[in-house]
Write a protein that holds these residues in place. Sequence first.
Motif, short mmCIF file in Angstrom:
data_model
loop_
_atom_site.label_atom_id
_atom_site.label_comp_id
_atom_site.label_asym_id
_atom_site.label_seq_id
_atom_site.Cartn_x
_atom_site.Cartn_y
_atom_site.Cartn_z
N UNK A 208 67.96 -60.97 115.15
CA UNK A 208 68.15 -59.52 115.09
C UNK A 208 67.43 -58.91 113.90
N UNK A 209 67.34 -59.64 112.82
CA UNK A 209 66.74 -59.13 111.60
C UNK A 209 65.25 -59.43 111.51
N UNK A 210 64.80 -60.56 112.09
CA UNK A 210 63.42 -61.00 111.87
C UNK A 210 62.53 -61.04 113.11
N UNK A 211 63.07 -61.22 114.29
CA UNK A 211 62.23 -61.45 115.47
C UNK A 211 61.28 -60.29 115.73
N UNK A 212 60.01 -60.62 115.91
CA UNK A 212 59.00 -59.61 116.20
C UNK A 212 58.53 -58.82 115.01
N UNK A 213 59.08 -59.09 113.84
CA UNK A 213 58.80 -58.27 112.65
C UNK A 213 58.21 -59.12 111.54
N UNK B 253 61.14 -63.55 131.68
CA UNK B 253 60.41 -64.76 131.33
C UNK B 253 59.25 -65.02 132.27
N UNK B 254 59.10 -64.17 133.28
CA UNK B 254 58.08 -64.35 134.31
C UNK B 254 56.84 -63.54 133.93
N UNK B 255 55.75 -64.22 133.59
CA UNK B 255 54.56 -63.51 133.12
C UNK B 255 53.94 -62.63 134.20
N UNK B 256 53.90 -63.11 135.44
CA UNK B 256 53.34 -62.29 136.52
C UNK B 256 54.17 -61.04 136.74
N UNK B 257 55.49 -61.20 136.68
CA UNK B 257 56.39 -60.06 136.83
C UNK B 257 56.20 -59.07 135.67
N UNK B 258 56.06 -59.62 134.47
CA UNK B 258 55.80 -58.78 133.30
C UNK B 258 54.54 -57.95 133.48
N UNK B 259 53.49 -58.56 134.01
CA UNK B 259 52.22 -57.85 134.20
C UNK B 259 52.38 -56.72 135.22
N UNK C 216 56.46 -50.11 118.47
CA UNK C 216 57.16 -50.40 119.72
C UNK C 216 57.05 -51.87 120.09
N UNK C 217 55.91 -52.47 119.82
CA UNK C 217 55.72 -53.89 120.14
C UNK C 217 56.69 -54.76 119.35
N UNK C 218 56.92 -54.41 118.09
CA UNK C 218 57.89 -55.17 117.29
C UNK C 218 59.28 -55.07 117.90
N UNK C 219 59.65 -53.88 118.36
CA UNK C 219 60.95 -53.69 119.01
C UNK C 219 61.04 -54.50 120.30
N UNK C 220 60.00 -54.44 121.11
CA UNK C 220 60.00 -55.16 122.39
C UNK C 220 60.14 -56.66 122.18
N UNK C 221 59.43 -57.19 121.20
CA UNK C 221 59.51 -58.63 120.92
C UNK C 221 60.89 -59.01 120.41
N UNK C 222 61.51 -58.13 119.63
CA UNK C 222 62.84 -58.42 119.09
C UNK C 222 63.89 -58.44 120.21
N UNK C 223 63.86 -57.44 121.08
CA UNK C 223 64.83 -57.40 122.18
C UNK C 223 64.65 -58.60 123.10
N UNK D 211 67.39 -61.76 124.01
CA UNK D 211 67.77 -62.14 125.37
C UNK D 211 67.19 -63.49 125.78
N UNK D 212 66.64 -64.23 124.81
CA UNK D 212 66.03 -65.54 125.10
C UNK D 212 64.94 -65.43 126.16
N UNK D 213 64.15 -64.36 126.04
CA UNK D 213 63.06 -64.11 126.98
C UNK D 213 61.73 -64.06 126.22
N UNK D 214 60.65 -64.14 126.97
CA UNK D 214 59.32 -64.12 126.36
C UNK D 214 58.70 -62.72 126.30
N UNK D 215 59.04 -61.87 127.27
CA UNK D 215 58.35 -60.59 127.39
C UNK D 215 59.34 -59.44 127.39
N UNK D 216 59.00 -58.38 126.66
CA UNK D 216 59.86 -57.20 126.62
C UNK D 216 59.04 -55.93 126.74
N UNK D 217 59.65 -54.90 127.32
CA UNK D 217 59.04 -53.58 127.42
C UNK D 217 60.09 -52.54 127.05
N UNK D 218 59.74 -51.61 126.19
CA UNK D 218 60.66 -50.52 125.82
C UNK D 218 60.25 -49.25 126.54
N UNK D 219 61.25 -48.46 126.94
CA UNK D 219 61.02 -47.25 127.74
C UNK D 219 61.69 -46.05 127.07
#
Length: 405
Positions: A32-37, A236-242, A77-84, A88-96
């Motif tokens: 929560x404090x460090x991921x993506x940052x 966690x699905x890269x194709x779905x993320x794309x 925003x990318x830092x936030x997406x990576x943190x979220x 959630x123990x996932x690889x890919x995030x998108x903020x809206x």
Amino acid sequence: MSVASYQLCVYLLVTYNSQLTTRKEMKFATKAIHAGQHPDPTTGAVMTPIYQTSTYWQKSPGDHQGYEYSRGTNPTRKALEDCIASLENAQFGLAFSSGMAATDTVLKLLRPGDEVITGNDLYGGSYRIFTKVFENYGIKFHFIDLNNPENIKQYLSDKTKLIWIETPTNPTMQIIDIAAVGAIAKNAGVLYVVDNTFASPYLQNPIDLGADIVMHSVTKYIAGHSDVVMGALVTNNEDLYKQLFFYYNACGGTPGPQDSFLALRGIKTLHLRMKAHCENGRQVATYLKSHPRIEKIYWPGFEDHPNHAIARKQMRDFGGMISIVLKNASLEDTFKVASSFQVFTLAESLGGVESLINHPATMTHGSIPKEVREKVGVVDNLIRISVGVEDIEDLLKDLEQALNS
């Protein structure tokens, strides 16, 4: 310190932080404090800067540093997406720009003639976008009782493309077995989405239980301070993320860097806030359960709550969301009680540090027809409570005086 020495220190910090934030064994609070940052490589700033820019310099056409235009990507925003995603123990995030923008993006994966299976107790905004927007494009929605996942099977067909669930549900706190629904979805080859807003990543992680996508209204527990409207999707699905990223960028439902910064700041105390929400929620629920003015209470921590055993299995605690039905109360009586609080605030939304009171029938679920919502218990004398992190004695005193009004 020389410039060269300073640059070396920054490089080492960035490298160390990058290694730290990708380690799977990192615990929730640390994520929560460090991921993506990372410390800013230009200044060494510890906090992620607010990159208030619309566009980015390119050395030559197409030769850039990963950023071209802020509708598509922005460093804050990318830092936030990576943190979220990490939480959630996932690889890919998108903020809206909102939870509904995130929901809209998932639904754009569907085509006319497709069918969706979802629950009969949903956030009013979800019901509205399903029935008032996407039904107009030939998408069919089945609203069913998901307390028993086996009910899904009779609605499955070759047209079924998506299963969408909330758990706990809004507002009757139904507990849906995430893993059981996931097994059915996987066997049928159907996309599976879990709205994890009420629990937050602190209490449960649907990706680990078989979900393809997890949706959040970041406005609520994740940001946690009632000063941001935002949504998120993780997978966690890269194709779905794309595929999701295509609609995310093409349709432009993305948040600005200032809101991203605020949400990122809020996340840093998510674990601390959730502990307090859960502790206060437990005491408030216990107090209300035996109150003479209460006809019914919905809180998954009680052993007699439907699917309590499932909640205990898939959640780490039971949260701070509670709904109550007032005994022998008319709509006028219910309004009077809801308007009598002094510490709790009568308002839309949930999950902030402050305690909120909500009347779903006329507020968050007003878009659902009366006969539809009442079938699942969203009656006129139901009040939804988002228990905040104030002193518990003040909350209990306020509940007592309001219920006796």
